[in-house]
Design a protein around this motif. Sequence first.
Motif, PDB file in Angstrom:
ATOM      1  N   LEU A 199       0.810  -1.208   0.000  1.00 51.08           N
ATOM      2  CA  LEU A 199       0.000   0.000   0.000  1.00 51.08           C
ATOM      3  C   LEU A 199       0.850   1.267   0.000  1.00 51.08           C
ATOM      4  O   LEU A 199       0.474   2.275  -0.588  1.00 51.08           O
ATOM      5  N   PHE A 200       2.017   1.209   0.620  1.00 55.15           N
ATOM      6  CA  PHE A 200       2.868   2.385   0.767  1.00 55.15           C
ATOM      7  C   PHE A 200       4.012   2.436  -0.253  1.00 55.15           C
ATOM      8  O   PHE A 200       4.918   3.251  -0.130  1.00 55.15           O
ATOM      9  N   ASP A 201       3.953   1.578  -1.268  1.00 52.04           N
ATOM     10  CA  ASP A 201       5.011   1.537  -2.273  1.00 52.04           C
ATOM     11  C   ASP A 201       5.176   2.860  -3.028  1.00 52.04           C
ATOM     12  O   ASP A 201       6.260   3.144  -3.544  1.00 52.04           O
ATOM     13  N   SER A 202       4.144   3.678  -3.077  1.00 53.18           N
ATOM     14  CA  SER A 202       4.264   4.964  -3.769  1.00 53.18           C
ATOM     15  C   SER A 202       5.252   5.897  -3.071  1.00 53.18           C
ATOM     16  O   SER A 202       5.736   6.854  -3.675  1.00 53.18           O
ATOM     17  N   LEU A 203       5.584   5.602  -1.827  1.00 48.58           N
ATOM     18  CA  LEU A 203       6.543   6.412  -1.069  1.00 48.58           C
ATOM     19  C   LEU A 203       7.960   5.853  -1.152  1.00 48.58           C
ATOM     20  O   LEU A 203       8.910   6.491  -0.695  1.00 48.58           O
ATOM     21  N   GLU A 204       8.100   4.683  -1.733  1.00 48.57           N
ATOM     22  CA  GLU A 204       9.400   3.997  -1.796  1.00 48.57           C
ATOM     23  C   GLU A 204      10.485   4.898  -2.386  1.00 48.57           C
ATOM     24  O   GLU A 204      10.328   5.460  -3.474  1.00 48.57           O
ATOM     25  N   GLY A 205      11.556   5.065  -1.638  1.00 53.75           N
ATOM     26  CA  GLY A 205      12.703   5.830  -2.105  1.00 53.75           C
ATOM     27  C   GLY A 205      12.568   7.340  -1.995  1.00 53.75           C
ATOM     28  O   GLY A 205      13.524   8.066  -2.258  1.00 53.75           O
ATOM     29  N   ARG A 206      11.390   7.822  -1.603  1.00 58.88           N
ATOM     30  CA  ARG A 206      11.207   9.278  -1.497  1.00 58.88           C
ATOM     31  C   ARG A 206      12.028   9.846  -0.351  1.00 58.88           C
ATOM     32  O   ARG A 206      12.216   9.213   0.670  1.00 58.88           O
ATOM     33  N   GLN A 207      12.492  11.045  -0.552  1.00 58.37           N
ATOM     34  CA  GLN A 207      13.292  11.764   0.438  1.00 58.37           C
ATOM     35  C   GLN A 207      12.378  12.729   1.197  1.00 58.37           C
ATOM     36  O   GLN A 207      11.557  13.408   0.579  1.00 58.37           O
ATOM     37  N   PHE A 208      12.508  12.769   2.517  1.00 56.59           N
ATOM     38  CA  PHE A 208      11.729  13.670   3.358  1.00 56.59           C
ATOM     39  C   PHE A 208      12.670  14.486   4.233  1.00 56.59           C
ATOM     40  O   PHE A 208      13.729  14.017   4.631  1.00 56.59           O
ATOM     41  N   ARG A 209      12.264  15.708   4.545  1.00 53.99           N
ATOM     42  CA  ARG A 209      13.087  16.573   5.393  1.00 53.99           C
ATOM     43  C   ARG A 209      13.096  16.144   6.848  1.00 53.99           C
ATOM     44  O   ARG A 209      14.044  16.415   7.567  1.00 53.99           O
ATOM     45  N   SER A 210      12.016  15.473   7.279  1.00 53.20           N
ATOM     46  CA  SER A 210      11.923  15.060   8.683  1.00 53.20           C
ATOM     47  C   SER A 210      11.154  13.749   8.786  1.00 53.20           C
ATOM     48  O   SER A 210      10.425  13.357   7.863  1.00 53.20           O
ATOM     49  N   ALA A 211      11.288  13.108   9.930  1.00 61.05           N
ATOM     50  CA  ALA A 211      10.540  11.881  10.199  1.00 61.05           C
ATOM     51  C   ALA A 211       9.047  12.192  10.228  1.00 61.05           C
ATOM     52  O   ALA A 211       8.227  11.419   9.740  1.00 61.05           O
ATOM     53  N   ARG A 212       8.690  13.338  10.786  1.00 56.34           N
ATOM     54  CA  ARG A 212       7.285  13.739  10.868  1.00 56.34           C
ATOM     55  C   ARG A 212       6.686  13.914   9.469  1.00 56.34           C
ATOM     56  O   ARG A 212       5.552  13.525   9.215  1.00 56.34           O
ATOM     57  N   GLU A 213       7.440  14.479   8.560  1.00 60.64           N
ATOM     58  CA  GLU A 213       6.969  14.657   7.188  1.00 60.64           C
ATOM     59  C   GLU A 213       6.704  13.302   6.523  1.00 60.64           C
ATOM     60  O   GLU A 213       5.701  13.117   5.827  1.00 60.64           O
ATOM     61  N   ALA A 214       7.572  12.333   6.748  1.00 61.04           N
ATOM     62  CA  ALA A 214       7.383  10.987   6.197  1.00 61.04           C
ATOM     63  C   ALA A 214       6.147  10.337   6.794  1.00 61.04           C
ATOM     64  O   ALA A 214       5.366   9.689   6.092  1.00 61.04           O
ATOM     65  N   GLU A 215       5.941  10.525   8.081  1.00 57.00           N
ATOM     66  CA  GLU A 215       4.770   9.960   8.754  1.00 57.00           C
ATOM     67  C   GLU A 215       3.483  10.578   8.192  1.00 57.00           C
ATOM     68  O   GLU A 215       2.507   9.871   7.930  1.00 57.00           O
ATOM     69  N   ARG A 216       3.483  11.883   7.981  1.00 52.99           N
ATOM     70  CA  ARG A 216       2.306  12.548   7.404  1.00 52.99           C
ATOM     71  C   ARG A 216       2.011  12.021   6.001  1.00 52.99           C
ATOM     72  O   ARG A 216       0.853  11.827   5.628  1.00 52.99           O
ATOM     73  N   ALA A 217       3.048  11.783   5.224  1.00 49.29           N
ATOM     74  CA  ALA A 217       2.859  11.251   3.863  1.00 49.29           C
ATOM     75  C   ALA A 217       2.240   9.853   3.915  1.00 49.29           C
ATOM     76  O   ALA A 217       1.347   9.537   3.123  1.00 49.29           O
TER      77      ALA A 217
END
Length: 67
Positions: free
Chosen positions: A36-54
């Motif tokens: 389900l979360f494969d669309s986020l695979e390899g994406r770069q985020f500025r913070s852990a919180r930003e990745a969690e929100r995505a």
Amino acid sequence: MSQTQSNAYIIEIQDRAAGIITRDARGFRFFSSERLFDSLEGRQFRSAREAERAAHAVLSERRRRLS
């Protein structure tokens, strides 16, 4: 006393392991642990919180489409 920060975090969304993020020089990179979360695979985020929100947004969109 010095504190060390972890270089990897598990992102859990509603008891689902969405993936892990690892710290690098530019922020955090996402590695999916569920299809389900494969669309986020390899994406770069500025913070852990930003990745969690995505990851939350991916799950919310999926639920919206199913209803």
